[in-house]
Design an enzyme around this catalytic site. Sequence first.
Site, PDB file in Angstrom:
ATOM      1  N   PRO A  86       0.725  -1.079   0.009  1.00 41.69           N
ATOM      2  CA  PRO A  86       0.014  -0.140   0.208  1.00 41.69           C
ATOM      3  C   PRO A  86       0.815   1.215  -0.165  1.00 41.69           C
ATOM      4  CG  PRO A  86      -0.165  -1.061   2.117  1.00 41.69           C
ATOM      5  CD  PRO A  86       0.647  -2.033   1.151  1.00 41.69           C
ATOM      6  N   GLU A 113       1.970  -7.816   8.853  1.00 43.01           N
ATOM      7  CA  GLU A 113       2.355  -6.495   8.981  1.00 43.01           C
ATOM      8  C   GLU A 113       3.100  -5.843   7.904  1.00 43.01           C
ATOM      9  OE1 GLU A 113       1.389  -3.145  10.854  1.00 43.01           O
ATOM     10  OE2 GLU A 113       0.671  -5.207  11.320  1.00 43.01           O
ATOM     11  N   ARG A 150      -4.129  -8.144 -20.933  1.00 48.25           N
ATOM     12  CA  ARG A 150      -4.795  -7.878 -21.958  1.00 48.25           C
ATOM     13  C   ARG A 150      -4.207  -6.724 -22.931  1.00 48.25           C
ATOM     14  NH1 ARG A 150      -7.154  -2.998 -21.223  1.00 48.25           N
ATOM     15  NH2 ARG A 150      -9.330  -3.320 -22.261  1.00 48.25           N
ATOM     16  N   ASP A 164      -9.757   2.709 -24.497  1.00 49.43           N
ATOM     17  CA  ASP A 164     -10.255   2.533 -23.098  1.00 49.43           C
ATOM     18  C   ASP A 164     -10.318   3.858 -22.352  1.00 49.43           C
ATOM     19  OD1 ASP A 164     -10.316  -0.288 -23.126  1.00 49.43           O
ATOM     20  OD2 ASP A 164      -8.218  -0.500 -22.611  1.00 49.43           O
TER      21      ASP A 164
HETATM   22  N1  ADE Z   1      -1.064  -4.945   0.195  1.00 44.62           N
HETATM   23  C1  ADE Z   1      -2.039  -4.389   0.891  1.00 44.62           C
HETATM   24  N2  ADE Z   1      -2.779  -3.492   0.528  1.00 44.62           N
HETATM   25  C2  ADE Z   1      -2.297  -3.111  -0.803  1.00 44.62           C
HETATM   26  C3  ADE Z   1      -2.617  -2.288  -1.774  1.00 44.62           C
HETATM   27  N3  ADE Z   1      -3.764  -1.395  -1.554  1.00 44.62           N
HETATM   28  N4  ADE Z   1      -1.777  -2.374  -3.008  1.00 44.62           N
HETATM   29  C4  ADE Z   1      -0.924  -2.901  -3.175  1.00 44.62           C
HETATM   30  N5  ADE Z   1      -0.645  -4.186  -2.359  1.00 44.62           N
HETATM   31  C5  ADE Z   1      -1.210  -4.275  -1.080  1.00 44.62           C
END
Ligand code: ADE
Length: 224
Positions: A86, A113, A150, A164
């Site tokens: 994330p 974590e 794709r 697209d």
């Molecule tokens: N792992 C946990 N959340 C994630 C996200 N939003 N993007 C990529 N990997 C992740």
Amino acid sequence: MKIDILTLFPNLFDGVFSESIIKRAIDEKKVEINLIDFREYTLDPHNKVDDTPYGGGAGMVLMCQPIFDCINSIKTDDSVVIMLTPDGEVYKQKTAYSLSNKKHIILLCGHYEGFDERIRSICDMEISIGDYVLTGGEIPAMVLVDSIVRLIPGVIKEESHIEDSFNNNDLLDYPVYTKPRVYNGMEVPEVLLSGDHKKIDEYRYKESVRRTEIRRPDLIEKDN
Ligand code: ADE
């Protein structure tokens, strides 16, 4: 193209690559997708791949050794190693395009974590699929595979992705209609029945701009 997915939960991918366009791309050898359980690379006698964080805190942290050994054993000069996290760069269609030209992509899925910080040193890119936290990198890996495969030449007709959303000057797609001409009192716009392709193109471009201004003004502001 070869895509190796490093995951502790290979079964999560059951089904995702065995239907529709991705399955066809695999069958036609346009892409090879391998699921690799990096637990198999641990040297720990109890098969551990994670441990508690130095300094304390909640959760478990993925350890360096199994992941380094796994990546080092499959990586070549043609590989791009991508950590799904994330806190990575937010994934965009542009990135999907540039990845669709690579020979070998390694996707590293985390859980718990997070990754020991030193694992970032063996990765070429860190990608997030959006500003929310999932339980692991498997769903993000599926998103990357689907959006990249794709775009591999010959997987779908080029016209199908050339217009697209996000390709066409960062505009969203124009609305499309099919039969019947009237459904529950809702009519197909007259211009689409006119056969006048210049007028149809103008209408579609205007609708793309209108939709983008209303739904995603940030895409237009970004261009200026
Ligand atoms: N792992 C946990 N959340 C994630 C996200 N939003 N993007 C990529 N990997 C992740």
